[in-house]
Write a protein that holds these residues in place. Structure first.
Motif, mmCIF file in Angstrom:
data_model
loop_
_atom_site.group_PDB
_atom_site.id
_atom_site.type_symbol
_atom_site.label_atom_id
_atom_site.label_comp_id
_atom_site.label_asym_id
_atom_site.label_seq_id
_atom_site.Cartn_x
_atom_site.Cartn_y
_atom_site.Cartn_z
ATOM 1 N N GLN A 45 0.827 -1.189 0.000
ATOM 2 C CA GLN A 45 0.000 0.000 0.000
ATOM 3 C C GLN A 45 0.874 1.256 0.000
ATOM 4 O O GLN A 45 0.632 2.208 -0.732
ATOM 5 C CB GLN A 45 -0.831 -0.022 1.277
ATOM 6 N N ARG A 46 1.896 1.222 0.826
ATOM 7 C CA ARG A 46 2.791 2.375 0.934
ATOM 8 C C ARG A 46 3.589 2.570 -0.352
ATOM 9 O O ARG A 46 3.825 3.696 -0.779
ATOM 10 C CB ARG A 46 3.746 2.196 2.119
ATOM 11 N N VAL A 47 3.990 1.450 -0.979
ATOM 12 C CA VAL A 47 4.698 1.562 -2.257
ATOM 13 C C VAL A 47 3.784 2.204 -3.294
ATOM 14 O O VAL A 47 4.189 3.102 -4.036
ATOM 15 C CB VAL A 47 5.183 0.180 -2.759
ATOM 16 N N ALA A 48 2.532 1.753 -3.309
ATOM 17 C CA ALA A 48 1.581 2.297 -4.287
ATOM 18 C C ALA A 48 1.390 3.796 -4.081
ATOM 19 O O ALA A 48 1.332 4.565 -5.044
ATOM 20 C CB ALA A 48 0.244 1.565 -4.170
ATOM 21 N N LEU A 49 1.317 4.216 -2.827
ATOM 22 C CA LEU A 49 1.162 5.648 -2.533
ATOM 23 C C LEU A 49 2.402 6.416 -2.978
ATOM 24 O O LEU A 49 2.304 7.449 -3.649
ATOM 25 C CB LEU A 49 0.944 5.850 -1.037
ATOM 26 N N ALA A 50 3.581 5.900 -2.622
ATOM 27 C CA ALA A 50 4.821 6.574 -3.002
ATOM 28 C C ALA A 50 4.928 6.672 -4.518
ATOM 29 O O ALA A 50 5.329 7.692 -5.071
ATOM 30 C CB ALA A 50 6.022 5.818 -2.435
ATOM 31 N N ARG A 51 4.541 5.601 -5.222
ATOM 32 C CA ARG A 51 4.653 5.580 -6.669
ATOM 33 C C ARG A 51 3.787 6.662 -7.309
ATOM 34 O O ARG A 51 4.148 7.246 -8.327
ATOM 35 C CB ARG A 51 4.231 4.196 -7.193
ATOM 36 N N SER A 52 2.616 6.910 -6.711
ATOM 37 C CA SER A 52 1.724 7.926 -7.268
ATOM 38 C C SER A 52 2.141 9.333 -6.863
ATOM 39 O O SER A 52 2.000 10.274 -7.637
ATOM 40 C CB SER A 52 0.292 7.690 -6.793
ATOM 41 N N LEU A 53 2.648 9.475 -5.645
ATOM 42 C CA LEU A 53 2.912 10.814 -5.115
ATOM 43 C C LEU A 53 4.272 11.360 -5.530
ATOM 44 O O LEU A 53 4.536 12.551 -5.381
ATOM 45 C CB LEU A 53 2.801 10.798 -3.593
ATOM 46 N N VAL A 54 5.139 10.497 -6.076
ATOM 47 C CA VAL A 54 6.504 10.911 -6.386
ATOM 48 C C VAL A 54 6.533 12.050 -7.412
ATOM 49 O O VAL A 54 7.473 12.840 -7.440
ATOM 50 C CB VAL A 54 7.335 9.692 -6.853
ATOM 51 N N VAL A 55 5.493 12.164 -8.224
ATOM 52 C CA VAL A 55 5.476 13.239 -9.218
ATOM 53 C C VAL A 55 4.917 14.533 -8.631
ATOM 54 O O VAL A 55 4.756 15.519 -9.340
ATOM 55 C CB VAL A 55 4.660 12.859 -10.475
ATOM 56 N N GLU A 56 4.619 14.525 -7.341
ATOM 57 C CA GLU A 56 4.062 15.670 -6.648
ATOM 58 C C GLU A 56 2.875 16.287 -7.388
ATOM 59 O O GLU A 56 2.914 17.428 -7.838
ATOM 60 C CB GLU A 56 5.163 16.711 -6.394
ATOM 61 N N PRO A 57 1.813 15.495 -7.492
ATOM 62 C CA PRO A 57 0.640 15.956 -8.237
ATOM 63 C C PRO A 57 -0.209 16.890 -7.383
ATOM 64 O O PRO A 57 -0.028 16.981 -6.174
ATOM 65 C CB PRO A 57 -0.119 14.661 -8.517
ATOM 66 N N GLU A 58 -1.143 17.565 -8.057
ATOM 67 C CA GLU A 58 -2.077 18.429 -7.335
ATOM 68 C C GLU A 58 -3.255 17.636 -6.823
ATOM 69 O O GLU A 58 -3.996 18.092 -5.959
ATOM 70 C CB GLU A 58 -2.620 19.497 -8.296
ATOM 71 N N ILE A 59 -3.445 16.463 -7.437
ATOM 72 C CA ILE A 59 -4.616 15.656 -7.085
ATOM 73 C C ILE A 59 -4.212 14.187 -7.079
ATOM 74 O O ILE A 59 -3.418 13.753 -7.903
ATOM 75 C CB ILE A 59 -5.766 15.929 -8.090
ATOM 76 N N LEU A 60 -4.724 13.458 -6.105
ATOM 77 C CA LEU A 60 -4.463 12.020 -6.046
ATOM 78 C C LEU A 60 -5.798 11.295 -6.053
ATOM 79 O O LEU A 60 -6.708 11.627 -5.293
ATOM 80 C CB LEU A 60 -3.679 11.657 -4.775
ATOM 81 N N LEU A 61 -5.898 10.298 -6.943
ATOM 82 C CA LEU A 61 -7.135 9.530 -7.030
ATOM 83 C C LEU A 61 -6.927 8.193 -6.337
ATOM 84 O O LEU A 61 -5.905 7.541 -6.536
ATOM 85 C CB LEU A 61 -7.508 9.309 -8.500
ATOM 86 N N LEU A 62 -7.880 7.807 -5.528
ATOM 87 C CA LEU A 62 -7.757 6.533 -4.811
ATOM 88 C C LEU A 62 -9.006 5.701 -5.034
ATOM 89 O O LEU A 62 -10.117 6.153 -4.750
ATOM 90 C CB LEU A 62 -7.548 6.776 -3.314
ATOM 91 N N ASP A 63 -8.820 4.498 -5.580
ATOM 92 C CA ASP A 63 -9.954 3.624 -5.896
ATOM 93 C C ASP A 63 -9.988 2.472 -4.903
ATOM 94 O O ASP A 63 -9.313 1.473 -5.084
ATOM 95 C CB ASP A 63 -9.822 3.108 -7.326
ATOM 96 N N GLU A 64 -10.770 2.608 -3.847
ATOM 97 C CA GLU A 64 -10.893 1.599 -2.796
ATOM 98 C C GLU A 64 -9.541 0.991 -2.425
ATOM 99 O O GLU A 64 -9.387 -0.225 -2.440
ATOM 100 C CB GLU A 64 -11.823 0.470 -3.258
ATOM 101 N N PRO A 65 -8.562 1.803 -2.079
ATOM 102 C CA PRO A 65 -7.226 1.243 -1.888
ATOM 103 C C PRO A 65 -7.103 0.370 -0.649
ATOM 104 O O PRO A 65 -6.190 -0.432 -0.563
ATOM 105 C CB PRO A 65 -6.351 2.486 -1.757
ATOM 106 N N LEU A 66 -8.017 0.513 0.299
ATOM 107 C CA LEU A 66 -7.855 -0.211 1.557
ATOM 108 C C LEU A 66 -8.688 -1.481 1.626
ATOM 109 O O LEU A 66 -8.646 -2.204 2.612
ATOM 110 C CB LEU A 66 -8.228 0.695 2.743
#
Lengths: 359, 272
Positions: free
Chosen positions: A143-164
């Motif tokens: 889960q943490r890898v997936a978050l890091a992978r998405s956030l590494v580009v420092e986006p303005e918006i993060l989309l989460l599809d039932e990640p938990l």
């Protein structure tokens, strides 16, 4: 929270063949807010998210990101990274290579890529797994890898599809606080799709409730819980006693369980107009004898009990078959004969009900 | 596995049955292997002395080298081209939904089910009409036709194990369709791609009937072997046979190792 819209859905419709997944969606997502889109499966929440990510194209309508229409922008040119329900980590890359992926695709040099990825691994507290394979990680670590992978580009918006949804209950709660903390720290917009009421209500600034492709209600958790706008929302939340009927013009509602008082604010209802009143399970009381005074009550039989920690919820069935719920602490309940089949009175103060006028 | 409840007798019977099956399958090959090292001119028992003379005879025969060179040349090109074609077909199946897809897939899988004699005849008739018969290219074209479906089946199996979100996740992270292909689809399918390379090479290496029809003067090794056999019965056949068997077995075993390893990797991921 600022009120500047980051994302705007203007009359967005999505059809798959004859099936309408999203019907005329008008929605503004503010800068820096944590927005949850909630509904049961097939309600159009994931489709909405996928349209925002550019994975599905709207059939009609327009989606704007930072004021610019993005309908025709391919997904790889939008900065709308997504955390997938399946996580969709690349199994043939190790942890740090996964995190570097988006930077590599953007042509960031190898050195900078590595240091930025390392930075995010540290931030997500998974530095020690940098060279591990994805298969060697636990669910929470992935889960943490997936978050890091998405956030590494420092986006303005993060989309989460039932990640938990794949995590066990304890881990879920811990990841919820990680997510909430991240969102506050980064100050970026999170759009979080879930079917779980507890996830949506505990994390989100605003919650959107969808059903059959239609937005039923948008508001804060408190607003929605206290004042559901439609019968569907009240039922979906599942903690209410719901009675529908017709107004008699004298401040009463004729329902299948008898004549009930409308809340004072709602006494202007015209005669014959249909309406629904909602009584929260925490606002209802139980008694063996018929309650006296200015209260409404319904006679019902106990059908079951659910233990919910400090309190318990008693499920009852009225003569007409409608289900009632009363939530009470154990002390109060100990004084009552709670046996299946026992007949009790469920009562409430008329001004503590919530009125949903039918449109 | 728990064998506690199995009868000893049945257990023994099953093991014996397996031995028997393997014996049945491998006895002729083993015989050929044994006789290839036998000094006697005719394959008969008792055996003569150990000798590598037939291998020497084969190794010094320029015709054999010709055949081998042809076989390798054809095999190499066939494996590369049919793996690319097979990958393309498998990816189409993975990625797209379109009208007539089942027909498309059935057609793509059809060639190996056609009797080889008919296939060989058809190839000969068609290739000679367009003036492409009797050359190495004729064998290459024909072999690509029968090998591509194998490559497709192998790659398709691999792609079917892939989380369909993976490619979309790559796009979502900024990869164009080509970049996603290069950095996600191909790396994921890589074990299968190598497996397909080896299997198709082995198929091409062994294939006789179609080559016999279309090869003309550029005979591949199996066709050469038949030539020898028709001319004279010589233990050289055993030597060549052993060589061909060992070569294609090596290719198939390499492919098997690659494909089992990919299954294992995927299972670890899937288990969680």
């Amino acid at each position: 929270m600022q009120n500047e819209p980051l994302v705007t859905f203007n009359g967005v419709i999505k059809k798959f063949g004859g099936f309408v997944a999203v019907q005329k969606l008008d929605l503004e997502i503010h800068k820096g807010e944590f927005l949850a889109i909630m509904g049961s499966s097939g309600c159009g929440k994931t489709t909405t998210l996928r349209m925002l990510a550019g994975l599905d194209a709207p059939t009609e309508g327009e989606i704007r990101l930072s004021g610019k229409p993005i309908n025709d922008l391919p997904t790889w040119q939008r900065d709308t990274p997504m955390v997938w329900q399946s996580l969709a980590l690349f199994p043939f890359l190790n942890v740090i290579e996964n995190v570097e992926f988006a930077l590599k695709m953007r042509g960031v040099g190898a050195k900078e890529r590595r240091s930025r990825a390392e930075n995010w691994l540290e931030r997500m507290q998974i530095s020690e797994f940098a060279t591990r394979n994805i298969a060697q990680l636990s669910g929470g670590q992935r889960q943490r890898v997936a978050l890091a992978r998405s956030l590494v580009v420092e986006p303005e918006i993060l989309l989460l599809d039932e990640p938990l949804s794949a995590l066990d209950a304890n881990l879920k709660v811990r990841m919820q606080s990680v997510l909430q903390g991240l969102q506050q720290e980064l100050g970026i917009t999170f759009v979080y799709v879930t079917h779980s009421q507890s996830e949506a209500f505990s994390m989100a600034d605003r919650v959107v409730i969808m059903s059959k492709g239609v937005v039923e209600q948008v508001g804060t958790a408190q607003e929605i819980y206290r004042a559901p706008k439609t019968r569907f929302v009240a039922e979906f939340l599942g903690s209410s006693n719901i009675f529908s009927g017709k107004c008699d013009g004298n401040g009463n509602l004729e329902t299948a369980v008898g004549k009930l008082h409308l809340p004072k604010a709602g006494t202007t209802q015209r005669k014959g107009q249909s309406a629904t009143i909602v009584i929260l399970d925490t606002r209802a009381h139980l008694s063996v004898t018929q309650p006296k005074g200015d209260v409404d009550f319904v006679r019902a039989n106990v059908i079951g009990e659910e233990f919910t920690g400090a309190t318990a919820t008693i499920y009852l069935e009225a003569e007409d078959g409608s289900e009632l719920r009363v939530q009470k602490d154990h002390e109060t309940l100990a004084a009552l004969p709670i046996n299946v089949g026992q007949s009790l009175y469920v009562s409430w103060q008329p001004n503590e009900t919530h009125l949903i006028p039918d449109v | 596995m728990n064998n506690f409840n199995r009868s000893k007798f049945v257990e023994f019977g099953l093991r014996f049955y397996i031995l028997l099956s393997f014996g049945f399958v491998f006895a002729p090959i083993a015989a050929s292997f044994v006789f290839s090292f036998n000094s006697d001119r005719f394959p008969s028992i008792p055996l003569g002395s150990f000798s590598t003379e037939w291998y020497q005879a084969v190794a010094t025969d320029p015709l054999v080298w010709d055949g081998l060179r042809n076989t390798l040349f054809v095999g190499f090109i066939v494996s590369v081209v049919s793996t690319i074609l097979g990958f393309g077909a498998a990816y189409t199946d993975f990625r797209y939904r379109f009208f007539g897809k089942s027909v498309y897939m059935a057609l793509a899988l059809l060639p190996p089910t056609i009797p080889v004699v008919i296939m060989g005849l058809a190839m000969l008739a068609y290739l000679s009409r367009i003036n492409l018969s009797g050359q190495s290219i004729s064998v290459i074209i024909s072999h690509i036709v029968i090998c591509s479906p194998f490559a497709m089946a192998i790659t398709r199996l691999r792609l079917s194990q892939m989380d369909p979100d993976l490619e979309a996740a790559a796009w979502n992270l900024g990869a164009s369709e080509w970049a996603a292909m290069r950095y996600v689809i191909v790396p994921f399918a890589l074990p299968a791609i190598f497996g397909a390379l080896f299997i198709t090479m082995a198929v091409s290496f062994d294939e006789f009937a179609i080559s016999w029809f279309v090869s003309g003067l550029n005979e591949t090794l199996p066709v050469k072997v038949l030539g020898f056999l028709q001319g004279q019965v010589s233990p050289r056949i055993n030597a060549i046979g052993t060589f061909v068997f060992v070569t294609s077995m090596t290719l198939v075993i390499i492919a098997q190792i690659l494909l089992t390893r990919q299954m294992r990797d995927t299972n670890i991921v899937a288990k969680d």
